[in-house]
Scaffold this motif. Sequence first.
Motif, PDB file in Angstrom:
ATOM      1  N   LYS A   1      42.247  13.835  82.699  1.00 39.41           N
ATOM      2  CA  LYS A   1      43.523  14.190  83.333  1.00 39.41           C
ATOM      3  C   LYS A   1      44.686  14.193  82.341  1.00 39.41           C
ATOM      4  CE  LYS A   1      42.515  12.421  87.981  1.00 39.41           C
ATOM      5  NZ  LYS A   1      42.868  11.364  88.983  1.00 39.41           N
ATOM      6  N   ASN A   2      44.699  13.237  81.422  1.00 38.12           N
ATOM      7  CA  ASN A   2      45.874  13.037  80.570  1.00 38.12           C
ATOM      8  C   ASN A   2      45.763  13.634  79.176  1.00 38.12           C
ATOM      9  OD1 ASN A   2      47.561  11.128  82.347  1.00 38.12           O
ATOM     10  ND2 ASN A   2      45.598  10.066  82.293  1.00 38.12           N
ATOM     11  N   SER A   3      44.538  13.822  78.695  1.00 36.43           N
ATOM     12  CA  SER A   3      44.365  14.317  77.321  1.00 36.43           C
ATOM     13  C   SER A   3      44.003  15.792  77.244  1.00 36.43           C
ATOM     14  CB  SER A   3      43.269  13.509  76.606  1.00 36.43           C
ATOM     15  OG  SER A   3      43.671  12.188  76.394  1.00 36.43           O
ATOM     16  N   PHE A   4      43.361  16.306  78.292  1.00 34.74           N
ATOM     17  CA  PHE A   4      42.873  17.675  78.233  1.00 34.74           C
ATOM     18  C   PHE A   4      43.971  18.645  78.653  1.00 34.74           C
ATOM     19  CE2 PHE A   4      37.997  16.962  78.728  1.00 34.74           C
ATOM     20  CZ  PHE A   4      38.047  16.051  77.692  1.00 34.74           C
ATOM     21  N   GLY A   5      44.063  19.757  77.939  1.00 39.90           N
ATOM     22  CA  GLY A   5      45.027  20.782  78.299  1.00 39.90           C
ATOM     23  C   GLY A   5      45.293  21.722  77.144  1.00 39.90           C
ATOM     24  N   GLY A   6      45.847  22.884  77.449  1.00 39.46           N
ATOM     25  CA  GLY A   6      46.218  23.846  76.428  1.00 39.46           C
ATOM     26  C   GLY A   6      45.032  24.609  75.866  1.00 39.46           C
ATOM     27  N   LYS A   7      45.260  25.287  74.748  1.00 39.77           N
ATOM     28  CA  LYS A   7      44.229  26.071  74.090  1.00 39.77           C
ATOM     29  C   LYS A   7      43.330  25.132  73.292  1.00 39.77           C
ATOM     30  CE  LYS A   7      47.098  30.214  73.744  1.00 39.77           C
ATOM     31  NZ  LYS A   7      47.725  31.219  72.841  1.00 39.77           N
ATOM     32  N   ALA A   8      42.151  24.879  73.833  1.00 45.90           N
ATOM     33  CA  ALA A   8      41.278  23.870  73.247  1.00 45.90           C
ATOM     34  C   ALA A   8      39.840  24.120  73.658  1.00 45.90           C
ATOM     35  CB  ALA A   8      41.717  22.474  73.691  1.00 45.90           C
ATOM     36  N   ILE A   9      38.928  23.442  72.968  1.00 49.75           N
ATOM     37  CA  ILE A   9      37.515  23.491  73.333  1.00 49.75           C
ATOM     38  C   ILE A   9      37.057  22.063  73.597  1.00 49.75           C
ATOM     39  CG2 ILE A   9      36.797  23.490  70.891  1.00 49.75           C
ATOM     40  CD1 ILE A   9      34.331  25.143  71.822  1.00 49.75           C
ATOM     41  N   TYR A  10      36.391  21.873  74.723  1.00 52.02           N
ATOM     42  CA  TYR A  10      35.937  20.550  75.134  1.00 52.02           C
ATOM     43  C   TYR A  10      34.417  20.539  75.260  1.00 52.02           C
ATOM     44  CZ  TYR A  10      40.859  19.893  75.992  1.00 52.02           C
ATOM     45  OH  TYR A  10      42.225  19.816  75.821  1.00 52.02           O
ATOM     46  N   LEU A  11      33.810  19.624  74.541  1.00 56.78           N
ATOM     47  CA  LEU A  11      32.359  19.481  74.509  1.00 56.78           C
ATOM     48  C   LEU A  11      32.011  18.160  75.191  1.00 56.78           C
ATOM     49  CD1 LEU A  11      31.948  20.399  70.721  1.00 56.78           C
ATOM     50  CD2 LEU A  11      31.965  21.966  72.682  1.00 56.78           C
ATOM     51  N   LEU A  12      31.349  18.245  76.334  1.00 55.35           N
ATOM     52  CA  LEU A  12      31.086  17.064  77.146  1.00 55.35           C
ATOM     53  C   LEU A  12      29.584  16.826  77.258  1.00 55.35           C
ATOM     54  CD1 LEU A  12      33.605  17.764  80.087  1.00 55.35           C
ATOM     55  CD2 LEU A  12      34.069  16.804  77.817  1.00 55.35           C
ATOM     56  N   ASP A  13      29.147  15.667  76.802  1.00 54.76           N
ATOM     57  CA  ASP A  13      27.725  15.325  76.846  1.00 54.76           C
ATOM     58  C   ASP A  13      27.482  14.348  77.988  1.00 54.76           C
ATOM     59  OD1 ASP A  13      25.065  15.079  76.272  1.00 54.76           O
ATOM     60  OD2 ASP A  13      25.341  13.828  74.494  1.00 54.76           O
ATOM     61  N   GLU A  14      26.917  14.866  79.075  1.00 53.19           N
ATOM     62  CA  GLU A  14      26.597  14.102  80.277  1.00 53.19           C
ATOM     63  C   GLU A  14      27.803  13.335  80.817  1.00 53.19           C
ATOM     64  OE1 GLU A  14      22.982  11.886  79.907  1.00 53.19           O
ATOM     65  OE2 GLU A  14      21.902  13.540  78.955  1.00 53.19           O
ATOM     66  N   PRO A  15      28.896  14.022  81.117  1.00 53.02           N
ATOM     67  CA  PRO A  15      30.086  13.333  81.632  1.00 53.02           C
ATOM     68  C   PRO A  15      29.857  12.670  82.973  1.00 53.02           C
ATOM     69  CG  PRO A  15      30.290  15.708  81.938  1.00 53.02           C
ATOM     70  CD  PRO A  15      29.076  15.482  81.081  1.00 53.02           C
TER      71      PRO A  15
END
Length: 243
Positions: free
Chosen positions: A145-159
């Motif tokens: 909620k607080n860190s994700f945002g904008g032009k970015a790529i997020y790699l999530l391993d078994e969230p």
Amino acid sequence: MYLKKVSYLPNQVPDSSIYPFDIPWLENFRFLDFSSNITFFVGENGTGKSTLLEAIADQCEFNTAGGGRNSYVEVDQAESALGEYIRLSWSPKVTKGFFLRAETFYHYASYIDALEDIPSKKYAAYGGKSLHHQSHGESFLSLFKNSFGGKAIYLLDEPEAALSPVRQLSLMKIIKDLEHTAQFIIATHSPILLGYPNATIYHFDNDEIETIRYEETIHYILTKRFLQAPEIVQNELFKEEDL
């Protein structure tokens, strides 16, 4: 999308008989295209989906123990052996993002606590307090909620490892809010997350990585079957154990 393709360099691999280079799909693997902002990697444990995700994180220059480009978490066995032998194609390239490893998130939380910034500053991206002072699930959602945002790529391993079904839906809503500006690549076993609309799902269980429809995933099939007739599934399972 920002990341368009990941390519493999098999001719540079020193020994294809050792892990992770002996993973079956790597023998036929040359590249993988990303055709949507939301991509899922699915497959049984040991099929290499997390290995590829970690290699992508390595080439993004994210900390492979978890974090972004400026994170300095140190965890044993967090180096990516495959990362050196893949290349990423971008359009355009982004440097902002995060690699979430559920299994090492505790170490990432400890790393944040050890930073010498004043608490109000260093915890601003995590809901205003230490991740260790939140439940496992709360800390994951605080990050999203607080860190994700904008032009970015997020790699999530078994969230989903720390998230209840309700909070998996909360993560799905966060992804929906960001899908037009951010790209997500997620390795998961969650039949809830896999149901995200119009996502690309790559299946790792065979000798080649293949796209698969949500309704064709074993996660969907088994979950649906169990919910429709749990007693039948249980009888079959326990009967096999008794043999």
